[in-house]
Write a protein that holds these residues in place. Structure first.
Motif, PDB file in Angstrom:
ATOM      1  N   SER A 159       9.904  -0.921  11.262  1.00  0.00           N
ATOM      2  CA  SER A 159       8.448  -0.741  11.325  1.00  0.00           C
ATOM      3  C   SER A 159       7.927  -0.787  12.756  1.00  0.00           C
ATOM      4  O   SER A 159       6.754  -0.539  13.005  1.00  0.00           O
ATOM      5  CB  SER A 159       7.729  -1.788  10.465  1.00  0.00           C
ATOM      6  OG  SER A 159       7.632  -3.013  11.143  1.00  0.00           O
ATOM      7  N   LEU A 160       8.795  -1.119  13.695  1.00  0.00           N
ATOM      8  CA  LEU A 160       8.394  -1.040  15.110  1.00  0.00           C
ATOM      9  C   LEU A 160       8.574   0.368  15.672  1.00  0.00           C
ATOM     10  O   LEU A 160       8.113   0.658  16.772  1.00  0.00           O
ATOM     11  CB  LEU A 160       9.214  -2.029  15.940  1.00  0.00           C
ATOM     12  CG  LEU A 160       9.099  -3.495  15.532  1.00  0.00           C
ATOM     13  CD1 LEU A 160      10.069  -4.345  16.332  1.00  0.00           C
ATOM     14  CD2 LEU A 160       7.678  -4.010  15.729  1.00  0.00           C
TER      15      LEU A 160
ATOM     16  N   PHE B 238       8.969   3.448  13.320  1.00  0.00           N
ATOM     17  CA  PHE B 238       8.728   4.553  12.390  1.00  0.00           C
ATOM     18  C   PHE B 238       7.436   4.345  11.599  1.00  0.00           C
ATOM     19  O   PHE B 238       7.170   3.237  11.144  1.00  0.00           O
ATOM     20  CB  PHE B 238       9.887   4.671  11.394  1.00  0.00           C
ATOM     21  CG  PHE B 238      11.196   5.002  12.031  1.00  0.00           C
ATOM     22  CD1 PHE B 238      11.598   6.331  12.177  1.00  0.00           C
ATOM     23  CD2 PHE B 238      12.032   3.997  12.500  1.00  0.00           C
ATOM     24  CE1 PHE B 238      12.815   6.639  12.770  1.00  0.00           C
ATOM     25  CE2 PHE B 238      13.249   4.309  13.097  1.00  0.00           C
ATOM     26  CZ  PHE B 238      13.645   5.621  13.238  1.00  0.00           C
ATOM     27  N   ALA B 239       6.695   5.416  11.441  1.00  0.00           N
ATOM     28  CA  ALA B 239       5.505   5.371  10.578  1.00  0.00           C
ATOM     29  C   ALA B 239       5.319   6.751   9.976  1.00  0.00           C
ATOM     30  O   ALA B 239       4.660   7.612  10.549  1.00  0.00           O
ATOM     31  CB  ALA B 239       4.272   4.967  11.382  1.00  0.00           C
ATOM     32  N   GLU B 240       5.900   6.941   8.829  1.00  0.00           N
ATOM     33  CA  GLU B 240       5.722   8.196   8.093  1.00  0.00           C
ATOM     34  C   GLU B 240       4.961   7.846   6.836  1.00  0.00           C
ATOM     35  O   GLU B 240       5.447   7.050   6.021  1.00  0.00           O
ATOM     36  CB  GLU B 240       7.069   8.805   7.720  1.00  0.00           C
ATOM     37  CG  GLU B 240       7.993   9.084   8.890  1.00  0.00           C
ATOM     38  CD  GLU B 240       7.430  10.139   9.823  1.00  0.00           C
ATOM     39  OE1 GLU B 240       7.634   9.999  11.040  1.00  0.00           O
ATOM     40  OE2 GLU B 240       6.765  11.084   9.332  1.00  0.00           O
ATOM     41  N   GLY B 241       3.798   8.424   6.653  1.00  0.00           N
ATOM     42  CA  GLY B 241       2.993   8.051   5.494  1.00  0.00           C
ATOM     43  C   GLY B 241       2.816   6.543   5.508  1.00  0.00           C
ATOM     44  O   GLY B 241       2.422   5.963   6.519  1.00  0.00           O
ATOM     45  N   ASN B 242       3.142   5.907   4.379  1.00  0.00           N
ATOM     46  CA  ASN B 242       3.097   4.448   4.336  1.00  0.00           C
ATOM     47  C   ASN B 242       4.509   3.872   4.333  1.00  0.00           C
ATOM     48  O   ASN B 242       4.775   2.869   3.677  1.00  0.00           O
ATOM     49  CB  ASN B 242       2.318   3.965   3.116  1.00  0.00           C
ATOM     50  CG  ASN B 242       0.904   4.525   3.072  1.00  0.00           C
ATOM     51  OD1 ASN B 242       0.463   5.087   2.087  1.00  0.00           O
ATOM     52  ND2 ASN B 242       0.187   4.380   4.174  1.00  0.00           N
TER      53      ASN B 242
ATOM     54  N   VAL C 216       0.843  -1.203   0.000  1.00  0.00           N
ATOM     55  CA  VAL C 216       0.000   0.000   0.000  1.00  0.00           C
ATOM     56  C   VAL C 216       0.881   1.257   0.000  1.00  0.00           C
ATOM     57  O   VAL C 216       1.761   1.391   0.853  1.00  0.00           O
ATOM     58  CB  VAL C 216      -0.940   0.003   1.214  1.00  0.00           C
ATOM     59  CG1 VAL C 216      -1.670   1.345   1.323  1.00  0.00           C
ATOM     60  CG2 VAL C 216      -1.941  -1.138   1.096  1.00  0.00           C
TER      61      VAL C 216
ATOM     62  N   ALA D  37       5.820   2.241   6.478  1.00  0.00           N
ATOM     63  CA  ALA D  37       5.595   0.840   6.836  1.00  0.00           C
ATOM     64  C   ALA D  37       4.107   0.562   6.649  1.00  0.00           C
ATOM     65  O   ALA D  37       3.273   1.366   7.059  1.00  0.00           O
ATOM     66  CB  ALA D  37       6.002   0.572   8.274  1.00  0.00           C
ATOM     67  N   THR D  38       3.811  -0.560   6.015  1.00  0.00           N
ATOM     68  CA  THR D  38       2.420  -0.938   5.798  1.00  0.00           C
ATOM     69  C   THR D  38       2.057  -2.044   6.787  1.00  0.00           C
ATOM     70  O   THR D  38       2.906  -2.541   7.529  1.00  0.00           O
ATOM     71  CB  THR D  38       2.228  -1.465   4.376  1.00  0.00           C
ATOM     72  OG1 THR D  38       2.999  -2.673   4.257  1.00  0.00           O
ATOM     73  CG2 THR D  38       2.703  -0.448   3.353  1.00  0.00           C
ATOM     74  N   ILE D  39       0.812  -2.423   6.766  1.00  0.00           N
ATOM     75  CA  ILE D  39       0.389  -3.509   7.642  1.00  0.00           C
ATOM     76  C   ILE D  39       1.155  -4.788   7.306  1.00  0.00           C
ATOM     77  O   ILE D  39       1.535  -5.551   8.196  1.00  0.00           O
ATOM     78  CB  ILE D  39      -1.139  -3.697   7.532  1.00  0.00           C
ATOM     79  CG1 ILE D  39      -1.839  -2.492   8.196  1.00  0.00           C
ATOM     80  CG2 ILE D  39      -1.576  -5.000   8.195  1.00  0.00           C
ATOM     81  CD1 ILE D  39      -3.347  -2.478   8.031  1.00  0.00           C
TER      82      ILE D  39
ATOM     83  N   ARG E  19       4.668  -4.365   8.835  1.00  0.00           N
ATOM     84  CA  ARG E  19       4.624  -4.466  10.282  1.00  0.00           C
ATOM     85  C   ARG E  19       4.317  -5.896  10.741  1.00  0.00           C
ATOM     86  O   ARG E  19       4.918  -6.411  11.687  1.00  0.00           O
ATOM     87  CB  ARG E  19       3.568  -3.503  10.816  1.00  0.00           C
ATOM     88  CG  ARG E  19       3.257  -3.623  12.280  1.00  0.00           C
ATOM     89  CD  ARG E  19       4.424  -3.182  13.167  1.00  0.00           C
ATOM     90  NE  ARG E  19       4.101  -3.396  14.557  1.00  0.00           N
ATOM     91  CZ  ARG E  19       4.337  -2.537  15.535  1.00  0.00           C
ATOM     92  NH1 ARG E  19       4.983  -1.417  15.291  1.00  0.00           N
ATOM     93  NH2 ARG E  19       4.004  -2.818  16.772  1.00  0.00           N
TER      94      ARG E  19
END
Lengths: 593, 593, 593
Positions: C444-445, C447-451, C422, C453-455, C458
């Motif tokens: 992904s644990l 940082f979350a900027e925009g996408n 995504v 990292a996606t589901i 993660r």
């Protein structure tokens, strides 16, 4: 109502001449602000203090502002006895001694627990050598006797013999009563009759917890308003499953009684001083202080060495006579500037939820003064510099958590404003009053009707109400895993990943749907005849108009575009114009020509 | 098989004249129904009871109805020794004493633990003063000796000297054997040889657990069928990773042996009486009784004051001689109408999963009688009215959880029936036998091949198998957080949010796909040439047919419509008809004209 | 720097003649490989060993290879004092005794804890009878004195009197110093000055942990490199929120100091020997050894009977004098071939993450030898056959977990390679240096900027970094729930379900989008004029080209296909060619003819 026969409380002779103090003076542990709020001077008598406290207490304890929305279930009488208790239908006159002898048969556990309590063994305390770590309890008995004398509940030349069933359940000092008419479950006023000081200290949370920027209402959050805080929560009041609501109430009963911490009927101070006394309530998803503490170094030392400590020592002696080498919940939270009282929120700064309006005001003297008080607390065992360095880091860390929440709140709000949450246009039923629709509302923990709450709502609720709280608690309780990737920060990041992904996907989905609708419009297909969408068709006005409309209006995620007639298949072209009306439930009128 | 030399068990002289009771009478703790099922009268001898129990026990203990699907791995011999144990290849004759002396070197921990056990120190018990809280153990020794005499395993004029390695691992009373031929790992019959009463009590779970509306099979769920219950679970039998399956078995061994609760080789009753004895199995996602208890008020009192209690007291003395002031797992669950036995399911009402057919039958006398038995249990420490008020609330609350599950089950079933689960048409491979495809099946906890389980399946499995169970356990163990938003209710709501959202999204997605397909059909586009969908084209039969087909057949979520030939681009129109064939893996044959 | 006045350490007279051993010989617990690495023979003196250890230790302790990316925050001085500690600005000369007297006022907890330590009561130890379980501590004092004499820190005819504040915080044996200039927080060298053997043992993890197939770097993972391991993690170094990063550091300080396990200032061995001593760090999502242990049978026995054990016994006496009947963390992990040392990783086989290159090499002698060492450990209380059967099952089970991860890794990698995650084409911003983009990255644990990292990312991170680790720990610690559906296997399956579903959905979504684009192309609709996708159109080159392009390039999940002119509706055909440019933010230029 109660017949008070004072002789029942008395031992035959008193070798000491007991007199009321020449000038009654309210204990220093009762803060000035409380006395002001109660219109009392520090020269007030215990009776005056008790009366003022009780009056205010009873005035404040009610079903709250949402009273019309809920009715108590039978079990509520045990949770808020002042409001709801009905004695069982046992119409018999009983004496002081009969309580014990009868209940030894009926509910022997009560009697057994009570027999182990100091209430049943006051003379054992009186006989203690002054070097005994429990000797301070002798002063407490004397203080209680003073309190009772001030209230004319104990003759001036008598001593308390014991505290028996009837004292708490019918009235202090009475020696007979009717099991139906006179029985009560003790509330704070019942315990407070004897323990006036502790009653006042606990009630003072209402007076000292006054936030400088009105982050919370006066007295909130605190144990002394926890019942009201609960029943005045929209979701709680609206919940149809009252047995589920009762689970919330189970903990929110510090306002109503004292046995959350002082387990009936032993009322062991060992019990109350250990971290587990707090654990039944302070665990779980949004207030997991117990878990955080237990896995901190403080908690592990308690776990490995606590059995060597002397739990008979009162809190102020914990690190000396008590031999403690690590703090417990109690040694930190009951303390304020070196004094230990039943006001447990005296050093509260962040409350149980970190908020922007707290984060932005930490340099207000109100917050600074409390931070310094924490520094003093930590300096029992750490250098003041170490303590302040940690407290600074903690504040900074909490602010970063708050920032993550706020960053994500914007994404959620935009999805909601753009009506892009799943089912938002078609299947987001209103929840029962008094709940109002809001994205990421607390209600998503309790209600799921259709798409009344979506994954985005729920995730954000968990983020602001649970994960950031846990993260903060991890920092506050010095549990590394609690604020890092074991839980804390990593959970906030996960929430953000989920919500950011939903944001991308829902918008892409809406756009794709628009494109399909546009195609349908163009070639006159009727593929979506059963559409329930809010779509209206306007006279054809050229393709440009159609596309402009579609591009700026991403509101329709659930259905499709209007269904056009078969003429389209024959090569005709009818443009559609989507209504911009926001009335979510409005029926669509397809305009067409 | 075993040489039994009885003198090995004997001390030289007996000052007491020991005789068999004139009329052997089976203990009252063995229920009538069990004796009936075993075709015994209450006048049966211990030997007769033991033989009947053993025969039934061995007949019931097998690989179960799915035996053909799985083979034991080497470790299984330790989990179900009756079925699988193979002694090590050590062909040596050994004596009673040699076991100890040799294993002091090889596995000294065994010997050390045994030395601490009462098995090694029977005379210490015999020497106890009758006022000692452990004096009841003297009666147990005498009872065991009676049992052995009844079985001709102990001479009538002799006493047990000790219980040594060889008694349990080769045969009670033998004093030599071959390490390869004679070695056994004790099962329930080995322990039951001496402890006939406890064996019978434990085995009586099979007899008393007979549900009035056949909610469960006879004897289910209970410890006495837990091995069979495990191996007869489809998912367990089908699992290719047998080492993972072994983890289930690890707990499901109460049927096969006694040391889940009575930790070898100390067999400390202190150990067995504490809540942690139950914790290894009764924790986790669908039977988290331990966690629920420990955070309840009951559990926190155990944690704060349990060290002051006398764990040498037997359960029936727990609240008196044992000084307990809160219940443990054992004091509630081993009790029935004031008696304590090894039938731990005597008051079971909800089992470990709340179900509709239980919720709807709670007024059946079977359930009512057990509820009253609970009221009696709680009345050890609570008033009967308090107890029943709580039990009523608990039942009501559980019903509400059941309702949530059933509400959601409908949504899941409809998605499955409409073939809308992700990949359902294209990538939902059959799981290994004997598992059958069902939405939200238990297997979604163990298997994930392609989309054999979807998020909807898995979420619903967690809902009905884990979350509602945890929610119920929270209510049952009086842990507020356990049935409210810390876990309980809130988890059910989350499941419902996820599933309701999937419902909306999957249906919207299917509809959008239909619209695209319709568009493709209309304008003869070949955009989806690589489609793997089960789509076949029929001769054009008019647009109406096409649209009707698309509208009523929402089965195709994964792919697209058929790809049409180039002729379409030239302006021709070929209608398509989607096949309704259910063969999920069938290759698509595009028919075209 | 420090004035060492040795008389301060001395008692007036010594009745024993103390001499240096004729031939100093390094303890057997110091492995050969370590001496080799340090260029020492076994005849080296304690001073030579200490000096060599210290030199290497200080050389290895640094900000690491990502030093340029991060700056310490004030609290870091307490976590890595060797690197960052700055004494407070208190310019006063103090004596040995003044430390205590002054700090009794300022931070009385320190003094109180120290008073309870053996450091303050060496003579109490010296006075112990040789039969006392703690008598071994007498030898430790003698050993320490030898070590100090070897370093000229204690006169040969003197004894240590006590170990006071100043010895650790200014220098062993000094009796005055300046509070600003001389103060230090003890690192491993400070403790190691007296405890040379333990220092060497702990540091030997660096020498013995050398993997045969280079699965990890030399010495990794181990306590003795845990600080460096932390700061050389890309995500840690890149994290802007340094207060969050500090939470990782909180545990990663075994390399920098000794008080993670030996809690200051009591340094109780009871504390260090209990499982909770490990719990502050070894809990949580990817190294939940503590939880696994506590709910295993081993752990529950500790919980029920541990209070009866003698915690004063040293580890090698735990099962004899210590009366232990179940293992603790320490009795298993400090042991190697029957000896107990501070090298805690001597039997490590799987490390803390199961990996393919370990799973594939378990028959390498390096692994086999360690497995046999484990068998010896387990044989304290289990038969060697039982132990090996379990270890075999454990290995097999872990391999199955690894297989699940690798199976899923392929799915994730393919999604990433196909650019189908995504937002991957539109909203996957680069993370701060030195992090590089990788699907399912550890970042992904955090940082979350925009996408970014996606589901899918993660979920896969949780799978390989947390769930499979927990699953393995469950197997290793014999906790059934830990490797079955309570957590373990079931969590891996859930990860796989989520990722497989995303795989199906993202590919279906991409395909649908292509179909819509194709439709738009065909009928010349410009429905997607505001597309931000990286799409360019090339001159028509035939339908074959178009379709081939669409089929092989599924990279565009967020947008759509090119927008074609109205001419298409009239029957014309314009083919499109999608650009393969990776510039994610490039503006799209629609080329059309």
């Amino acid at each position: 109502m109660f017949t008070r026969i004072l002789s029942g409380l008395v031992v035959a002779t008193l070798s000491l001449l007991l007199t009321m103090p020449a000038s009654a003076r309210i204990w220093d542990s009762v803060p000035d602000v409380q006395l002001e709020n109660l219109n009392l001077s520090r020269d007030a008598s215990p009776k005056e203090l008790f009366d003022a406290l009780s009056e205010r207490y009873l005035a404040e304890l009610s079903k709250g502002k949402y009273a019309e929305y809920w009715e108590p279930i039978p079990f509520d009488q045990y949770l808020a006895p002042t409001l709801f208790y009905e004695p069982p239908d046992i119409d018999m006159d009983v004496t002081r001694d009969q309580c014990i002898s009868c209940h030894e048969g009926v509910t022997h556990g009560w009697v057994k627990s009570w027999e182990k309590s100091l209430h049943a063994r006051l003379d054992d305390i009186r006989a203690l050598d002054s070097s005994d770590v429990r000797a301070y309890k002798k002063d407490i008995i004397a203080e209680v006797e003073d309190n009772l004398r001030s209230q004319d509940l104990l003759a001036h030349d008598r001593q308390l013999k014991d505290v028996s069933c009837i004292d708490c359940h019918m009235g202090v000092g009475v020696d007979r009563g009717n099991h139906k008419d006179d029985l009560r479950l003790p509330d704070r006023t019942a315990c407070g009759t004897c323990h006036v000081r502790q009653f006042a200290e606990a009630e003072s949370e209402r007076d000292t917890q006054v936030w400088p920027q009105n982050q919370w209402d006066d007295g909130y959050p605190s144990h002394t308003v926890d019942y009201l805080a609960n029943v005045e929560l929209e979701s709680w009041a609206a919940l149809q499953e009252r047995e589920v609501a009762a689970s919330c109430t189970m903990c929110h009963t510090n306002q109503t009684k004292c046995d959350n911490c002082h387990t009936r009927h032993q009322f062991s101070t060992t019990d109350s001083r250990k971290p587990q006394a707090c654990a039944t309530c302070h665990n779980g998803v949004d207030h997991n202080e117990y878990e955080q503490y237990m896995l901190s170094k403080h908690g592990t030392v308690y776990q490995t060495l606590g059995h060597e400590w002397n739990w008979d020592a009162r809190l102020e002696d914990a690190f000396t006579k008590g031999e403690q080498t690590a703090p417990t919940c109690q040694t930190c939270h009951f303390e304020y500037k070196g004094k230990y009282t039943h006001n447990v929120v005296r050093k509260v700064r962040w409350g149980f939820l970190p908020q922007v309006d707290i984060a932005e005001n930490l340099d207000d003297p109100w917050f600074e003064e409390r931070k310094e008080a924490w520094q003093t607390t930590c300096s029992n065992c750490h250098s003041p510099r170490f303590a302040m360095t940690y407290l600074d880091m903690m504040d900074e860390g909490i602010k970063q958590g708050v920032a993550k929440v706020e960053e994500t709140r914007k994404v959620v709000q935009a999805l909601y404003d753009d009506e892009l949450l799943v089912g938002q246009k078609t299947n987001r039923p209103a929840l029962p009053d008094p709940i109002e629709d809001e994205p990421g509302d607390f209600s998503s923990l309790f209600f799921a009707e259709g798409n009344s709450a979506t994954i985005v709502d729920r995730t954000f609720t968990e983020m602001w109400e649970q994960h950031v709280a846990q993260y903060m608690k991890g920092l506050e309780h010095v549990n590394p895993g609690g604020w890092t990737y074991s839980h804390g920060w990593s959970d906030l990041i996960k929430d953000q990943i989920i919500i950011n992904e939903a944001d991308t996907q829902l918008r892409a989905q809406a756009k794709l749907e628009q494109r399909v609708s546009a195609l349908e419009g163009n070639n006159g297909n009727q593929a979506n005849q059963d559409s329930t969408d809010d779509v209206s068709m306007a006279p054809a006005s050229g393709l440009g108009t159609l596309l402009a409309t579609v591009q700026v209006d991403p509101r329709y995620s659930g259905g499709g575009m209007a269904l056009l007639g078969g003429g389209l298949l024959l090569g005709g072209l009818i443009s559609v114009k989507r209504s911009r009306r926001r009335d979510e439930d409005a029926d669509t009128t397809d305009e067409q020509e």
